[in-house]
Design an enzyme around this catalytic site. Structure first.
Site, PDB file in Angstrom:
ATOM      1  N   GLU A 155      10.941   5.241   0.752  1.00  0.00           N
ATOM      2  CA  GLU A 155      10.444   4.730   2.035  1.00  0.00           C
ATOM      3  C   GLU A 155      11.627   4.441   2.935  1.00  0.00           C
ATOM      4  O   GLU A 155      12.621   3.867   2.499  1.00  0.00           O
ATOM      5  CB  GLU A 155       9.672   3.408   1.884  1.00  0.00           C
ATOM      6  N   GLU A 182      -1.387   1.349  10.341  1.00  0.00           N
ATOM      7  CA  GLU A 182      -2.424   0.849   9.426  1.00  0.00           C
ATOM      8  C   GLU A 182      -2.869  -0.540   9.884  1.00  0.00           C
ATOM      9  O   GLU A 182      -2.154  -1.515   9.703  1.00  0.00           O
ATOM     10  CB  GLU A 182      -1.891   0.814   7.994  1.00  0.00           C
ATOM     11  N   LYS A 228      -3.072  -3.849   7.413  1.00  0.00           N
ATOM     12  CA  LYS A 228      -1.960  -4.307   6.583  1.00  0.00           C
ATOM     13  C   LYS A 228      -1.683  -5.782   6.870  1.00  0.00           C
ATOM     14  O   LYS A 228      -1.628  -6.198   8.039  1.00  0.00           O
ATOM     15  CB  LYS A 228      -0.693  -3.481   6.841  1.00  0.00           C
ATOM     16  N   GLU A 268       4.250  -4.665  10.336  1.00  0.00           N
ATOM     17  CA  GLU A 268       3.662  -4.002   9.174  1.00  0.00           C
ATOM     18  C   GLU A 268       2.531  -3.057   9.563  1.00  0.00           C
ATOM     19  O   GLU A 268       2.266  -2.077   8.865  1.00  0.00           O
ATOM     20  CB  GLU A 268       3.146  -5.038   8.172  1.00  0.00           C
TER      21      GLU A 268
END
Length: 382
Positions: free
Chosen positions: A266, A320, A323, A329
């Protein structure tokens, strides 16, 4: 029927254009496909999008059968994930075999699954039972693959936070945290034995956010800057990510191994964040990813490993919205859920619309229009 034919021919044209005509920037790039959201497109639509992006490597955090089925008979290679909640169960040979037989075997003949990550950032937890279960779970999953004749096809590893590094400066002095030494040493021995890579989640954004007055923004964004020279090796670093990777290599070497590849499972930069998340802007995210993609295309190695092209999975494909945690995030995606880019990273793709038929059996004209516009833009005839 005529419009259906036009649409199908355009889609075929888009997805089969020769390398010499157009080749989008995604070649060699891996992307994390997170799904903690309630507004994401279906996996079948994502499969078309990824093909248009020329991205052929995806990393999941689970083994979602809907995703694996949608990408069957494609050229996309998958890393599938086995969550931390399964680690204790995976120390049991029967439960490990059941998991592999239920989540891997039904798909592997149709979908290219090449790796299983057993656990994710386990050492970020304060639960020492998880720490103790990680290696036994990795070993049991590997033994299961051996028993089923799949160990040459699927490798076993785990993804770690950069937080496991106790010292990272200079890169040649990199070491693991002392409280993790016994666990990491045994894990490295296992990696060496089965010849699988060591995965690290590395985010220069975190270092900049915490010390924006001491760390150069240009250094973390791969922009022109004076960089730094390692006083022990005299190697010059013009960006933090490469320095972090070489610090991990040094930490591994300090534990007696020079035969383990480091892979970035990542890395990314958020386009939006809370007021105290300094640097989380679409402009910075665009610079980070576009510059990183250029280096991936150039097959660069780090200063300490110049002949080994760095292997990188970017985080993440989509924003997203569910999250937990700070605003950042939810905003690491390269794309919004509707398929439009959050910023210009250099990646250009097409997410097909939801095709439907009216009583007159005509296809959604907006789907045709958007596809035509995209094909024209790729061919540079707009």
């Amino acid at each position: 029927m005529a419009t259906c034919f036009v649409l199908s021919r355009l889609l075929f044209l888009l997805l089969t254009l020769s390398d010499s005509a157009v080749r989008v920037l995604g070649a060699g790039l891996g992307i994390n496909y997170g799904q903690i959201a309630n507004n994401l497109p279906s996996p079948s639509r994502v499969a078309v999008m990824l093909q248009s992006l020329n991205v052929s490597r995806l990393k999941l955090y689970d083994a979602d059968p809907n995703v694996l089925l949608a990408f069957s008979n494609s050229n996309v290679e998958f890393i599938i994930g086995l969550g931390n909640e399964y680690l204790q169960d995976m120390t049991d040979p029967i439960k490990a075999q059941n998991w592999v037989q239920q989540h891997l075997q039904p798909h592997i003949t149709q979908t290219k699954i090449t790796c299983i990550t057993v656990g994710n950032e386990v050492f970020m937890s304060n639960d020492t039972r998880l720490w103790s279960n990680l290696l036994p779970a990795m070993k049991m999953v590997y033994s299961t693959l051996v028993n089923l004749g799949l160990d040459k096809q699927v490798i076993v590893t785990s993804a770690h936070s950069f937080n496991i590094i106790g010292n990272s400066y200079p890169p040649s002095s990199g070491t693991f945290r002392q409280d993790l030494a016994e666990y990491i040493q045994a894990i490295l021995n296992f990696h060496s034995q089965i010849k699988s890579p060591f995965l690290i989640n590395a985010y220069p954004f975190f270092a900049y956010k915490d010390n924006p007055n001491q760390i150069s923004l240009e250094y973390v964004l791969f922009q022109p800057n004076p960089g730094m020279t390692d006083p022990n090796t005299n190697l010059h670093y013009d960006n933090m990510l490469y320095a972090q990777v070489d610090a991990v290599y040094s930490a591994i070497k300090a534990m007696g191994h020079t035969d383990i590849e480091v892979m970035i499972s990542e890395t990314g930069w958020p386009s939006k964040g809370d007021p105290d998340e300094v640097g989380s802007t679409p402009e910075n995210a665009a610079l980070y990813h576009s510059n990183l993609l250029n280096r991936i295309q150039a097959r660069q190695g780090t200063p300490a490993k110049p002949s080994v092209p760095i292997d990188i999975y970017v985080f993440a494909l989509f924003n997203e919205n569910l999250k937990p945690g700070p605003t950042s995030e939810k905003n690491y995606g390269l794309f919004y859920p509707d398929g439009t880019p959050v910023y210009n990273s250099g990646l250009q793709g097409y997410l097909p619309g939801i095709v439907y038929y009216s009583s007159a059996s005509t296809i959604n004209e907006w789907s045709i229009f958007s596809l035509v516009i995209f094909v024209m833009s790729v061919l540079k005839i707009t």
